[in-house]
Design an enzyme around this catalytic site. Structure first.
Site, PDB file in Angstrom:
ATOM      1  N   ASP A  49      -9.626 -14.198  10.766  1.00  0.00           N
ATOM      2  CA  ASP A  49      -9.131 -13.193   9.839  1.00  0.00           C
ATOM      3  C   ASP A  49      -7.616 -13.064  10.065  1.00  0.00           C
ATOM      4  O   ASP A  49      -7.092 -13.582  11.056  1.00  0.00           O
ATOM      5  CB  ASP A  49      -9.859 -11.878  10.160  1.00  0.00           C
ATOM      6  CG  ASP A  49      -9.285 -10.704   9.420  1.00  0.00           C
ATOM      7  OD1 ASP A  49      -9.217 -10.762   8.187  1.00  0.00           O
ATOM      8  OD2 ASP A  49      -8.879  -9.716  10.075  1.00  0.00           O
ATOM      9  N   ASP A  51      -5.150  -9.906   8.832  1.00  0.00           N
ATOM     10  CA  ASP A  51      -4.639  -8.558   9.089  1.00  0.00           C
ATOM     11  C   ASP A  51      -5.383  -7.891  10.241  1.00  0.00           C
ATOM     12  O   ASP A  51      -6.614  -7.783  10.219  1.00  0.00           O
ATOM     13  CB  ASP A  51      -4.783  -7.680   7.838  1.00  0.00           C
ATOM     14  CG  ASP A  51      -3.835  -8.094   6.733  1.00  0.00           C
ATOM     15  OD1 ASP A  51      -2.627  -8.177   6.997  1.00  0.00           O
ATOM     16  OD2 ASP A  51      -4.304  -8.357   5.607  1.00  0.00           O
TER      17      ASP A  51
HETATM   18  P1  TMP Z   1      -7.857  -9.092   6.253  1.00  0.00           P
HETATM   19  O1  TMP Z   1      -9.119  -9.657   5.653  1.00  0.00           O
HETATM   20  O2  TMP Z   1      -6.793 -10.136   6.476  1.00  0.00           O
HETATM   21  O3  TMP Z   1      -8.096  -8.278   7.471  1.00  0.00           O
HETATM   22  O4  TMP Z   1      -7.209  -8.101   5.155  1.00  0.00           O
HETATM   23  C1  TMP Z   1      -7.868  -6.962   4.727  1.00  0.00           C
HETATM   24  C2  TMP Z   1      -7.256  -5.698   5.209  1.00  0.00           C
HETATM   25  O5  TMP Z   1      -6.283  -5.227   4.290  1.00  0.00           O
HETATM   26  C3  TMP Z   1      -8.291  -4.611   5.295  1.00  0.00           C
HETATM   27  O6  TMP Z   1      -8.582  -4.294   6.634  1.00  0.00           O
HETATM   28  C4  TMP Z   1      -7.674  -3.418   4.604  1.00  0.00           C
HETATM   29  C5  TMP Z   1      -6.270  -3.807   4.326  1.00  0.00           C
HETATM   30  N1  TMP Z   1      -5.719  -3.278   3.067  1.00  0.00           N
HETATM   31  C6  TMP Z   1      -4.551  -2.533   3.141  1.00  0.00           C
HETATM   32  O7  TMP Z   1      -4.014  -2.312   4.233  1.00  0.00           O
HETATM   33  N2  TMP Z   1      -4.016  -2.028   1.992  1.00  0.00           N
HETATM   34  C7  TMP Z   1      -4.574  -2.231   0.769  1.00  0.00           C
HETATM   35  O8  TMP Z   1      -4.043  -1.754  -0.238  1.00  0.00           O
HETATM   36  C8  TMP Z   1      -5.792  -3.013   0.703  1.00  0.00           C
HETATM   37  C9  TMP Z   1      -6.448  -3.244  -0.614  1.00  0.00           C
HETATM   38  C10 TMP Z   1      -6.310  -3.514   1.875  1.00  0.00           C
HETATM   39 MG    MG Z   2      -8.631  -7.740   9.356  1.00  0.00          MG
END
Ligand code: TMP
Ligand code: MG
Length: 297
Positions: A49, A51
């Site tokens: 993953d 974030d």
């Molecule tokens: P990931 O799959 O790389 O972890 O990315 C998803 C993450 O993004 C999730 O944990 C929530 C975050 N997110 C935000 O921080 N702001 C937003 O506006 C959205 C839609 C998701």
């Molecule tokens: Mg994540």
């Protein structure tokens, strides 16, 4: 055998003995590690993953921006849009990590969140040329030890699939600016679609949110030729939804899952220990994944 196990973990992988490392079945982890080591790097793929997994959750007491939050820059979006995105984050992020709700209950709400945010972004006429500067000025930072992780995988020619519900173009820019966008890196994410003038007009492909990674894995990861014939998988994530990232692997042999437990630790420890093989509690480093890689390769 028992002595060998002790030797393995105590001598070769002292990182697994840290208090921040939780394992439901230490023996299973050790067996998987040995099997992966025996099979060699030619059989390995890494699925991660982005974030809050490759990027840090917090740094010096401040939250590190996700790829969506990096877009909160006046070069890209106006104050009104930023305010609306923050409002949505406040409403939906607690739902995303709520241990009392099932994925099935969360899914429609996640679709709602992502759809609303993408709609807001499209209205802003974001220019592709501005993304690099926004990333540069965002304060985003990858986990300590990320260079070793990316460089080692590149050196061994082990494919690294970064599978993110974030914004792909931003993610790629972060990896590029961190100087680790090696040829073995593949990205599956929500990628921006720009018009001929380089202005955002939509997002390409199916929407990826935190809890539909299974569909993405089957549709987008399974066909990648680089990942085929690699039945051993090291998976890294920070959400229970990330476990589905390996669902596209055709004939999985050994799967080792590592979960970063960043937030709501007390409420979520039990479910994380139940779901991931190795749980890293409030660990902002790549120390354990790096130690695992070093051991199995
Ligand atoms: P990931 O799959 O790389 O972890 O990315 C998803 C993450 O993004 C999730 O944990 C929530 C975050 N997110 C935000 O921080 N702001 C937003 O506006 C959205 C839609 C998701
Ligand atoms: Mg994540």
């Amino acid at each position: 055998l028992a002595i060998w196990y002790q030797w393995t973990t105590r001598t070769e992988l002292p990182e697994l003995s840290k208090v921040s490392v939780l394992m439901r079945q230490r023996n299973k982890v050790e067996n998987t590690l040995r099997a992966m080591q025996h099979a060699g790097p030619g059989t390995l793929q890494v699925i991660s993953d982005f974030d809050m997994t490759l990027s840090r959750f917090a740094h010096h007491g401040k939250r590190v921006p996700t790829t969506h939050n990096i877009l909160d820059h006046r070069l890209l979006i106006d104050e009104d849009c930023a305010c609306n995105m923050r409002k949505l984050l406040k409403i939906y992020y607690p739902i995303e990590i709520d241990p009392s709700l099932t994925s099935e209950q969360k899914i429609p709400l996640m679709v709602e969140w992502w759809t609303k945010v993408h709609h807001l972004l499209i209205q802003q006429k974001i220019q592709r040329d501005m993304l690099a500067q926004a990333v540069q000025e965002s304060g985003v930072i990858l986990r300590e030890g990320y260079e070793v992780f990316f460089d080692r995988l590149a050196e061994l020619q082990v494919p690294l699939l970064i599978f993110s519900a974030g914004v792909g173009d931003i993610l790629e820019e972060v990896v590029r600016q961190s100087q680790v966008f090696h040829p073995n890196v593949h990205v599956i994410s929500n990628c921006m679609d720009f018009d001929a003038n380089g202005v955002l007009r939509g997002f390409k492909g199916p929407l990826i949110h935190t809890f539909n990674k299974r569909e993405g894995a089957l549709l987008l990861a399974a066909p990648l030729p680089e990942l085929r014939e690699r039945p051993n998988v090291l998976l890294l994530g920070d959400s229970l939804g990330d476990l589905a990232m390996a669902d596209g692997v055709a004939r999985p042999r050994n799967l080792l899952t590592v979960g970063f437990l960043n937030d709501q630790v007390e409420e979520r420890t039990e479910s994380y220990v139940e779901a991931f093989d190795i749980v890293l509690v409030k660990d902002e480093t790549m120390e354990v994944p790096n130690a695992v890689l070093k051991f199995i390769t």
